[in-house]
Design an enzyme around this catalytic site. Structure first.
Site, PDB file in Angstrom:
ATOM      1  CB  ILE A 184      -0.911  -0.147   1.420  1.00 20.67           C
ATOM      2  CG1 ILE A 184      -1.753  -1.203   1.227  1.00 20.67           C
ATOM      3  CG2 ILE A 184      -1.690   1.502   1.278  1.00 20.67           C
ATOM      4  CD1 ILE A 184      -2.708  -0.945   2.428  1.00 20.67           C
ATOM      5  CB  ALA A 185       2.806   3.241  -1.745  1.00 23.96           C
TER       6      ALA A 185
ATOM      7  CG  ASN B 119       5.527   2.830   8.162  1.00 26.12           C
ATOM      8  OD1 ASN B 119       4.969   3.946   8.252  1.00 26.12           O
ATOM      9  ND2 ASN B 119       4.981   2.332   7.061  1.00 26.12           N
TER      10      ASN B 119
ATOM     11  CE1 TYR C  17      -2.203  -1.097   6.327  1.00 22.97           C
ATOM     12  CE2 TYR C  17      -0.024  -1.268   7.693  1.00 22.97           C
ATOM     13  CZ  TYR C  17      -0.966  -1.059   6.481  1.00 22.97           C
ATOM     14  OH  TYR C  17      -0.250  -0.879   5.152  1.00 22.97           O
TER      15      TYR C  17
ATOM     16  CD  GLU D 217       4.492 -10.150   5.680  1.00 22.10           C
ATOM     17  OE1 GLU D 217       4.669  -9.693   4.445  1.00 22.10           O
ATOM     18  OE2 GLU D 217       4.298 -11.684   5.532  1.00 22.10           O
TER      19      GLU D 217
END
Lengths: 377, 159
Positions: free
Chosen positions: A302-303, A341, A348, A336
């Site tokens: 995801i970015a 981060n 999340y 993961e």
């Protein structure tokens, strides 16, 4: 040297006069915001109590925000007016530093929080190294829950102060075991701290003329709210022709980015994969990749493009992959995330993911552990 | 939604007074309507109902007037002269919206983007004759829906 400083950035108003390194007089009034009516007479009282006149003061100083917009303007106008009339220099001190300076000598971390409304606070994390105040992390304006989450990884004691404490003390206490709170005398910004910092600025040669002083309100991510209203973000399935744009974001986001070929495989050949993109302004702002394996979803990446971060787009992508997993009748989602981060971990967690394990030294570039997170559907 | 017909300026003031019985600190009331439809008169009524003794005037030039003499502070905005929602943020409007008083916002349409989701919107239109006004109240959020319900129930027969 004589320094007169004031603070009007919160509900309290204060003025202090430091003469040749010692505090001669400090007046602190906390009776509801009526700074415009009171600050001039408070300044007058402080100067006269020291047997001085306004023209004897060498430097004038005020806190420059963040804080109450009205309060800051009243204080800055008062100081600018006096300094202009007397032809004296002034210096402005950031309010969060003023607050941190209330706790000079504290060994742990210092986290001033100033109420920014809408469940947000202005905050910066500081630490003293000797007498020097070090900025550890600038949070700017941040939702209180996010701040608490971002402070999670710090082990040292964290001292909280500022008017945000009045609102969020219980919340902080319940979430952070290492939270401490300033005592009643130090919880709000004090003019004596403004004056002490003004002397440091003076020694460093940071003096201004009245018309150069600027307030720093810190614009909260209200821009974020507005942005969402004005720039519609749509989430759709990723297409082959979008690989170039996605590869670019991947490169801007990760140390070991996936190649064009990897994405090409995912989109064109891998039957298990499901990739989505967030589009706004006709551009790809972010993407999320997943594999649907039996009754589980594995999130591969995801970015969000650096130009579009902090606008809730990452959250939208996470929400959408959760929707996809639900609609596909899956039982759980896993991913993961890099141990360091914290921002992603917070995102999340907010969406119901829980850390269930580690992969030791998973990331080759830094040797960091990966946290394995799961969400049951 | 609540629609009330006002036959006169005095009645518009009285409707403002009626509303004052149901508001609480932190409430936001947005007024929309052309010049002369009674936005300021409505606010005068609201202020009177709150027990404000000062003379309430339109803050067209000052943008904000604050009144503290009533049972709850009243922050009266007129954002007609603001060029953008950004300017509204620069004013520090959030301190008012989430403060201890009632905020009344005239010409709210100009800054709609940055207003909180929950609010009471009041639209004032000229009715069938010169003095008549159609006052339409729309509630966004539960607490404002409750206000409208209470107003409906307590509405005194007029005319």
């Amino acid at each position: 040297m004589k320094v007169l400083a004031i603070d009007t950035s919160t509900v309290a108003a204060s003025a202090a006069l430091i003469q040749d390194g010692s505090l001669c007089c400090e007046y602190f009034l906390n009776d509801g915001k009526k700074h415009s009516e009171k600050i001039i007479s408070i300044i007058d009282y402080v100067i006269k109590s020291c047997g001085l006149e306004a023209k004897d003061i060498d430097v004038f100083s005020c806190s420059i925000g963040p804080g109450s917009f009205t309060g800051l303007r009243v204080g800055a106008s008062a100081i600018k007016g006096i300094a202009q009339a007397l032809g004296k220099p002034i210096t402005g001190i950031p309010t969060l530093e003023v607050l941190a300076y209330n706790l000079r000598g504290f060994k742990g971390l210092i986290c001033p929080i100033i109420d920014a409304q809408r469940e947000m606070v202005y905050s910066t994390l500081f630490r003293f190294e000797g007498d020097t105040l070090l900025k550890i992390k600038d949070f700017s304006a941040i939702v209180i829950d996010d701040l608490i989450c971002r402070l999670g990884p710090y082990d040292d004691d964290i001292a909280f102060l500022g008017d945000g404490v009045f609102l969020y003390q219980n919340k902080i206490k319940n979430s952070l075991k290492n939270a401490r709170f300033a005592d009643v005398g130090n919880i709000l910004p004090r003019a004596s701290s403004v004056a002490s910092l003004a002397i440091i600025k003076y020694k460093e040669g940071h003096l201004l003329w009245y018309n150069d002083l600027r307030l720093d309100y810190i614009r909260k991510s209200q821009a974020e709210v507005e942005y969402e209203k004005n720039h519609i973000v749509t989430i759709v399935n990723m297409k082959a022709e979008e690989i170039d744009e996605v590869v670019e974001i991947e490169g801007l986001s990760f140390n070991n980015p996936w190649s064009y070929e990897s994405f090409d495989f995912e989109i064109n050949k891998n039957n298990l994969s499901r990739y989505i993109v967030a589009k706004t302004d006709g551009r790809i702002a972010g993407y999320a990749g997943t594999w649907l394996v039996f009754d589980e979803m594995h999130v591969t990446n995801i970015a969000v493009h650096p130009d579009y971060r902090n606008r809730g787009i990452g959250n939208k992508l996470v929400e959408e992959i959760i929707n996809i997993a639900r609609e596909s009748g899956l039982k759980r989602i896993t991913l993961e995330v890099r141990n360091s981060n914290n921002q992603a971990i917070c995102l999340y967690e907010k969406n119901g993911f829980k850390a269930e394990g580690f992969r030791k030294k998973y990331y080759a570039d830094t040797g960091e552990d990966a946290i394995i997170m799961w969400k049951e559907l | 939604m609540l629609k009330i017909i006002s036959k006169s300026l005095d009645e518009t003031i009285r409707i403002g007074m009626d509303l004052s019985k149901h508001v609480m600190p932190g409430d936001l009331i947005c007024l929309t309507g052309d010049l002369g439809t009674g936005k300021t008169s409505f606010t005068k009524g609201l202020g009177k109902g709150l027990g404000i003794t000062e003379y309430i005037t339109s803050p067209t030039y000052t943008i904000i007037n604050e009144y503290y003499s009533g049972r709850i502070p009243l922050y009266h905005f007129d954002v007609y002269r603001l060029g953008s929602a950004d300017e509204m943020l620069e004013l520090g409007c959030d301190e008012y919206f989430f403060g201890n008083g009632i905020t009344v916002l005239e010409w709210a349409d100009n800054v709609l983007d940055i207003l909180p989701e929950e609010k009471l919107c009041i639209i004032m239109n000229v009715g069938n004759n010169f003095d008549e006004r159609i006052i339409t109240m729309k509630a966004y959020g539960d607490k404002y829906k409750t206000i409208l319900k209470e107003m409906k129930n307590s509405e005194s027969p007029r005319n």
